[in-house]
Design a protein around this motif. Structure first.
Motif, mmCIF file in Angstrom:
data_model
loop_
_atom_site.group_PDB
_atom_site.id
_atom_site.type_symbol
_atom_site.label_atom_id
_atom_site.label_comp_id
_atom_site.label_asym_id
_atom_site.label_seq_id
_atom_site.Cartn_x
_atom_site.Cartn_y
_atom_site.Cartn_z
ATOM 1 N N ASP A 59 40.174 54.093 26.652
ATOM 2 C CA ASP A 59 41.900 53.471 26.288
ATOM 3 C C ASP A 59 42.320 54.532 25.703
ATOM 4 O O ASP A 59 41.650 54.781 24.661
ATOM 5 C CB ASP A 59 41.101 52.690 25.878
ATOM 6 N N HIS A 111 33.684 40.058 40.235
ATOM 7 C CA HIS A 111 34.848 39.643 40.318
ATOM 8 C C HIS A 111 36.381 40.491 40.390
ATOM 9 O O HIS A 111 36.269 41.227 39.541
ATOM 10 C CB HIS A 111 35.057 37.991 39.506
ATOM 11 N N ALA A 132 37.171 46.167 31.580
ATOM 12 C CA ALA A 132 35.875 46.466 30.514
ATOM 13 C C ALA A 132 34.647 45.004 30.982
ATOM 14 O O ALA A 132 33.838 45.017 29.992
ATOM 15 C CB ALA A 132 37.534 45.648 29.442
ATOM 16 N N ASP A 133 35.481 44.317 31.758
ATOM 17 C CA ASP A 133 34.417 42.998 32.059
ATOM 18 C C ASP A 133 33.246 43.479 33.082
ATOM 19 O O ASP A 133 32.572 42.698 33.253
ATOM 20 C CB ASP A 133 35.081 41.853 32.257
ATOM 21 N N SER A 149 40.387 50.315 30.484
ATOM 22 C CA SER A 149 39.886 49.473 30.891
ATOM 23 C C SER A 149 40.207 48.008 31.308
ATOM 24 O O SER A 149 39.749 47.010 31.927
ATOM 25 C CB SER A 149 39.146 48.375 29.112
ATOM 26 N N GLY A 150 42.142 48.179 31.285
ATOM 27 C CA GLY A 150 42.589 46.790 31.118
ATOM 28 C C GLY A 150 43.335 46.157 32.778
ATOM 29 O O GLY A 150 43.675 45.647 33.277
ATOM 30 N N ASN A 165 39.242 40.756 40.157
ATOM 31 C CA ASN A 165 40.053 39.800 39.352
ATOM 32 C C ASN A 165 39.766 40.102 38.203
ATOM 33 O O ASN A 165 40.511 40.565 37.273
ATOM 34 C CB ASN A 165 40.494 37.853 39.738
ATOM 35 N N ARG A 166 38.596 40.272 37.777
ATOM 36 C CA ARG A 166 38.070 40.946 36.499
ATOM 37 C C ARG A 166 38.763 42.442 35.565
ATOM 38 O O ARG A 166 38.453 43.044 37.061
ATOM 39 C CB ARG A 166 36.617 41.117 36.577
ATOM 40 N N ILE A 167 38.630 42.719 34.379
ATOM 41 C CA ILE A 167 39.645 43.623 34.438
ATOM 42 C C ILE A 167 37.966 44.438 34.028
ATOM 43 O O ILE A 167 36.835 44.282 34.271
ATOM 44 C CB ILE A 167 39.667 43.274 33.109
#
Lengths: 270, 118
Positions: free
Chosen positions: A39, A56, A62-63, A16-17, A58-60
């Motif tokens: 995870d 986006h 998880a988001d 998720s990261g 750049n988001r991880i």
């Protein structure tokens, strides 16, 4: 027909990261439209290509994950999985054996399987659908009305006016049935040839009105078309739940034949 | 002779600005837009890594704002709903859904009491 037949066991995973752009690259590499997010050995969810497109880069991950996917066991019926995925608007479901992930079921795979049971002439489901619905209701002790609808003298119509016209009759009659069933959320299938089966949980009055409508003769290109309906009322039938669906179908089908003899509608008035 | 004329050199100039790193490096509040490059879970993980148990993430049902990260002590002083109402009123005028706003939020309590004289 269980989902074990159509689930995917080759599972691409991600943590998720990781970034959304990394997820997109991995989807490309693995030629898949979803990744299971895990995870430390724990399944966190699923990230789909739709999630990746709307987040986006750049988001991880998880988001970017949208909601938590449904979890099914591999012996779940395909029809049931189909209705769960429709209700929850899910793209992907996880197939679990206890806490262990053993596969992934996509909405697309379910849709393709279900399409095998859609009658190409009418667009209605075929007999296995009503078999599933009826058996499920009986299993859960939910009473229902079973209607066996049989067009009168359909063989004669085919002989006299030709099979293409016969197909038109089936199509037109199916669309009437379908809109009637859709109004009340009933379940309908083209059982065979000129026979249709409907399962309804509507109240008695509505069902009787429906039967009156369905048995009322109508005209298609000046040919009079009528149908006989056999009705088993699960709300009044003694020991309804002791019958199998096959028994109930038999009963409804015999009632439809009896109604045919009783009414003896003249089919043709050209 | 000719090789001396063609001497080639590369130089770099370094510039350093050094100041104290504040611990924790977070301010009191972060307001995260729905399409911001850093999402709520990433912000939560960052805050947790830098200042464990000092921040709370509040998810919002708002067209532009996805979540607000708040210092816990603020929530001990003011009701969460009241605080969020003020934060939303003030921030939604300037935030776009792709922004992350940071904010200082200080609460000063003024007290005046009247007591009987002895």
């Amino acid at each position: 027909m269980t989902i074990s037949e159509i689930m995917t066991t080759s599972i691409s995973t991600i943590t998720s990261g990781k970034s959304v752009s990394y997820a997109a690259e991995q989807m490309n590499e693995d030629n898949t439209r979803w990744l299971v997010v895990i995870d430390h050995g724990v399944v966190m969810g699923v990230v789909t290509s739709r999630d990746v497109l709307s987040a986006h880069p750049n988001r991880i991950v998880a988001d970017a994950m949208s909601g938590y996917p449904s979890r099914f066991s591999a012996d779940l019926n395909v029809w049931e999985a189909h209705s769960y995925l429709q209700e929850n608007n899910g793209e992907v479901a996880l197939i679990m054996d206890g806490e262990r992930l053993i596969g992934v079921l996509t909405k697309e795979a379910v849709r393709v399987k279900i399409a095998e049971f859609i009658d190409p002439l009418t667009g209605l489901y075929e007999a296995p659908y009503i078999q599933y619905v009826g058996e499920q209701f009986l299993k859960e002790n939910i009473p229902f009305h079973l209607l066996f609808i049989d067009l009168n003298d359909f063989g004669q119509i085919n002989k006299k006016h030709g099979h293409p016209f016969g197909d038109d009759v089936i199509r037109r009659y199916s669309s009437v049935l379908a809109s009637f069933a859709a109004e009340k959320g009933d379940h309908l299938c083209r059982y065979a040839g000129d026979e249709f089966v409907m399962i309804s949980t509507a109240d008695e009055d509505q069902v009787q009105k429906g039967i009156a409508l369905l048995t009322q003769p109508t005209h298609i290109r000046n040919v009079r078309i009528s149908a006989a309906v056999g009705h088993v009322n699960g709300y009044e039938e003694p020991d309804f739940f002791s019958y199998s669906l096959r028994d109930l179908m038999e009963k409804a089908s015999l009632e439809s034949s009896a109604a045919k003899i009783q009414n003896d509608y003249p089919t043709f008035t050209t | 002779m000719s090789s001396e004329k063609n001497v080639y050199s590369r130089k770099a100039t370094l510039s350093l600005k050094i100041s104290e790193f504040e611990v924790p490096p977070m301010q009191d509040m972060l307001i995260i837009g729905r399409k911001a490059p850093i999402g709520p879970e990433a912000v939560r993980r960052m805050a947790e890594a830098l200042s464990p148990e000092q921040f709370t993430l509040i998810k919002m049902d708002h067209p532009k704002i996805e979540a607000v990260l708040l210092r816990n002590t603020l929530l001990q002083m003011l009701d969460e709903k009241l605080l969020m109402k003020i934060v939303l009123e003030e921030s939604e005028r300037m935030i776009s859904d792709s922004m992350v706003l940071r904010s200082e939020l200080k609460i000063a309590v003024s007290i005046q009491r009247e007591v009987d004289l002895l």
